[in-house]
Enzyme design. Structure first.
Site, short mmCIF file in Angstrom:
data_model
loop_
_atom_site.label_atom_id
_atom_site.label_comp_id
_atom_site.label_asym_id
_atom_site.label_seq_id
_atom_site.Cartn_x
_atom_site.Cartn_y
_atom_site.Cartn_z
CE LYS A 106 31.90 -60.66 -30.56
NZ LYS A 106 31.16 -60.25 -29.38
N GLY A 205 35.12 -57.51 -12.30
CA GLY A 205 35.59 -56.58 -13.32
C GLY A 205 34.59 -55.49 -13.60
CB VAL A 207 29.88 -56.86 -15.74
CG1 VAL A 207 28.42 -57.17 -15.43
CG2 VAL A 207 30.05 -56.42 -17.18
P1 NAD Z 1 36.51 -57.73 -17.09
O1 NAD Z 1 37.69 -58.21 -17.84
O2 NAD Z 1 36.38 -56.27 -16.77
O3 NAD Z 1 36.35 -58.53 -15.71
C1 NAD Z 1 36.57 -59.89 -15.59
C2 NAD Z 1 37.07 -60.12 -14.17
O4 NAD Z 1 37.20 -61.53 -13.98
C3 NAD Z 1 38.44 -59.50 -13.91
O5 NAD Z 1 38.41 -58.77 -12.69
C4 NAD Z 1 39.37 -60.70 -13.84
O6 NAD Z 1 40.46 -60.50 -12.98
C5 NAD Z 1 38.42 -61.77 -13.31
N1 NAD Z 1 38.88 -63.15 -13.57
C6 NAD Z 1 39.52 -63.63 -14.65
N2 NAD Z 1 39.75 -64.94 -14.49
C7 NAD Z 1 39.21 -65.30 -13.32
C8 NAD Z 1 39.11 -66.54 -12.60
N3 NAD Z 1 39.63 -67.65 -13.07
N4 NAD Z 1 38.44 -66.53 -11.42
C9 NAD Z 1 37.93 -65.40 -10.92
N5 NAD Z 1 38.01 -64.21 -11.54
C10 NAD Z 1 38.64 -64.16 -12.72
O7 NAD Z 1 35.24 -58.23 -17.94
P2 NAD Z 1 33.75 -57.71 -17.85
O8 NAD Z 1 33.54 -56.68 -18.90
O9 NAD Z 1 33.39 -57.43 -16.44
O10 NAD Z 1 32.97 -59.01 -18.35
C11 NAD Z 1 32.84 -60.15 -17.53
C12 NAD Z 1 32.14 -61.25 -18.29
O11 NAD Z 1 30.89 -60.78 -18.81
C13 NAD Z 1 32.89 -61.74 -19.53
O12 NAD Z 1 32.62 -63.10 -19.72
C14 NAD Z 1 32.28 -60.92 -20.66
O13 NAD Z 1 32.41 -61.58 -21.90
C15 NAD Z 1 30.82 -60.89 -20.21
N6 NAD Z 1 30.06 -59.75 -20.74
C16 NAD Z 1 30.46 -58.48 -20.50
C17 NAD Z 1 29.71 -57.43 -21.01
C18 NAD Z 1 30.10 -55.99 -20.75
O14 NAD Z 1 29.25 -55.10 -20.94
N7 NAD Z 1 31.31 -55.71 -20.31
C19 NAD Z 1 28.54 -57.68 -21.75
C20 NAD Z 1 28.14 -59.00 -21.95
C21 NAD Z 1 28.92 -60.03 -21.43
#
Ligand code: NAD
Length: 373
Positions: A106, A205, A207
């Protein structure tokens, strides 16, 4: 050049004064609580562009280390070291459990994402990456876009997740999470069919929203929350979801709680509130502390370990790194395997009477110690 004996003895005494007795070393990395025999930790600085970065290669035992680059305005250098050590180790475990021929690494760039970004900065980072000779490949992570990685790519081929190749990992992470939820339902309720099951999704978001789409298509009932009201309204309109407040999501009557926003949402306070019998979502670092895995087990809640269920994105990125190149159908088939990996973890956790999170760690360590097959 040291000329006189006096000069030499002065240098020797300065060096000796810095050597501490055994057990009293103050080296910031080797004694760090998150240090886990990381193979390389490289501190990078470029005065011209203001680049301050740390690259951590945790393990290359299974293949070149792969993991995203995070841009974050860390309060202290120590906080950045802490993050990069912890996240790079996590990537080793994630890649091993996903059955990928990849190690874990990382990188973090220290700075304010609103002001620090420039092509020159990412190219400087690319030159630093290039010097590692391919022991680490970087991809996007928090505050880094695939466009930024394209800039890094101007200086080095050691990048992954490029535009025009595997693309946005979100839909693949969502697919893997959906498969993981089905595996957990199979184990806990005796059927992988989610029709009629209620899933509480926290975070809509890149995912979470795709996940809702899969769940809705299968006939699951959705309860959702997000700080972004537009995303909530879209889920209500498109999937007939029921919206609840940010804290209410823990207490709702649901079969499955899917954390898809923040880390550490499984803690002393929230675990006692949960009515769901399954926790399965994509967020990273869901357990506030390792002991919360045991707390879930004692409450009879089945937990799908985060780095196993959310590996769909990295599986898709890894597909692009193969000599034969990216193939969406093959990537999808491998993401679907998450279902079986999780069933194995659940069965072994039951057999050994241990938390699923501990069993995932043990299984990852077994794979890593066997090495490349
Ligand atoms: P994103 O930033 O697109 O979406 C996150 C969502 O959570 C946003 O809509 C945000 O408004 C919402 N949010 C933030 N704080 C909040 C709260 N207190 N209560 C409710 N909702 C809240 O991120 P993402 O890419 O969808 O990823 C989501 C999670 O999955 C993260 O923890 C990320 O590390 C993990 N993840 C993502 C991927 C990927 O492919 N994008 C892969 C592995 C892990």
């Amino acid at each position: 050049m040291l000329h006189s004996a006096a000069q030499k003895s002065d240098v020797v005494s300065r060096i000796n004064s810095q050597i501490k007795p055994e057990g009293e070393s103050e080296v910031a990395v080797f004694n760090h609580p998150e240090f886990d025999n990381h193979e390389q930790v490289v501190f990078c600085s470029d005065q011209e562009t203001g680049l301050r970065a740390i690259i951590a290669v945790h393990s290359t035992r299974l293949g070149p280390a792969v993991g995203g680059c995070r841009l974050w305005n860390y309060a202290t250098d120590e906080a950045a070291i802490d993050d990069v050590l912890r996240l790079s180790r996590g990537m080793t475990y994630k890649n091993a459990m996903a059955g990928l021929p990849l190690g874990g690494g990382k990188s973090v760039i220290i700075g304010d994402a609103k002001t620090i970004k420039s092509e020159a900065l990412f190219r400087a980072f690319g030159r630093m990456l290039h010097r590692l000779g391919g022991s680490y490949y970087s991809a996007e992570d928090v505050n880094i876009t695939t466009g930024d990685i394209m800039q890094v790519n101007k200086e080095t081929p050691f990048v992954a997740g490029l535009e025009g190749k595997s693309g946005n990992p979100g839909p693949f992470t969502a697919l893997g999470t959906y498969q993981g939820i089905k595996a957990a339902a199979m184990h806990k309720f005796g059927s992988a069919d989610l029709a009629g099951k209620t899933v509480a999704v926290q975070g809509l978001g890149s995912v979470g929203f795709y996940l809702c789409e899969h769940l809705h298509k299968e006939g699951a009932k959705l309860i959702v929350t997000d700080i972004n009201q537009t995303a909530v309204e879209r889920a209500v309109n498109q999937f007939g979801a029921t919206a609840v407040g940010l804290h209410g999501i823990y207490e709702v009557d649901s079969d499955i709680y899917a954390p898809c926003a923040l880390g550490a949402t499984l803690n002393d306070e929230t675990i006692s509130l949960l009515k769901a019998k399954v926790v399965a979502g994509c967020a990273n670092n869901q357990l506030k502390q390792a002991r919360h895995g045991e707390m879930l087990r004692q409450r009879g809640i089945l937990y799908a370990p985060d780095y196993v269920i959310n590996a769909g994105g990295i599986i898709n990125v890894a597909c692009e790194m193969r000599p034969q190149g990216y193939n969406e159908a093959e990537s999808t088939a491998k993401v679907n395997q998450i279902y079986h990996t999780l069933l194995n973890i659940f069965q072994r956790a039951d057999a050994e009477g241990k938390p699923t999170s501990d069993i995932a760690d043990v299984m990852a360590q077994e794979i890593i110690s066997r090495g490349q097959q």
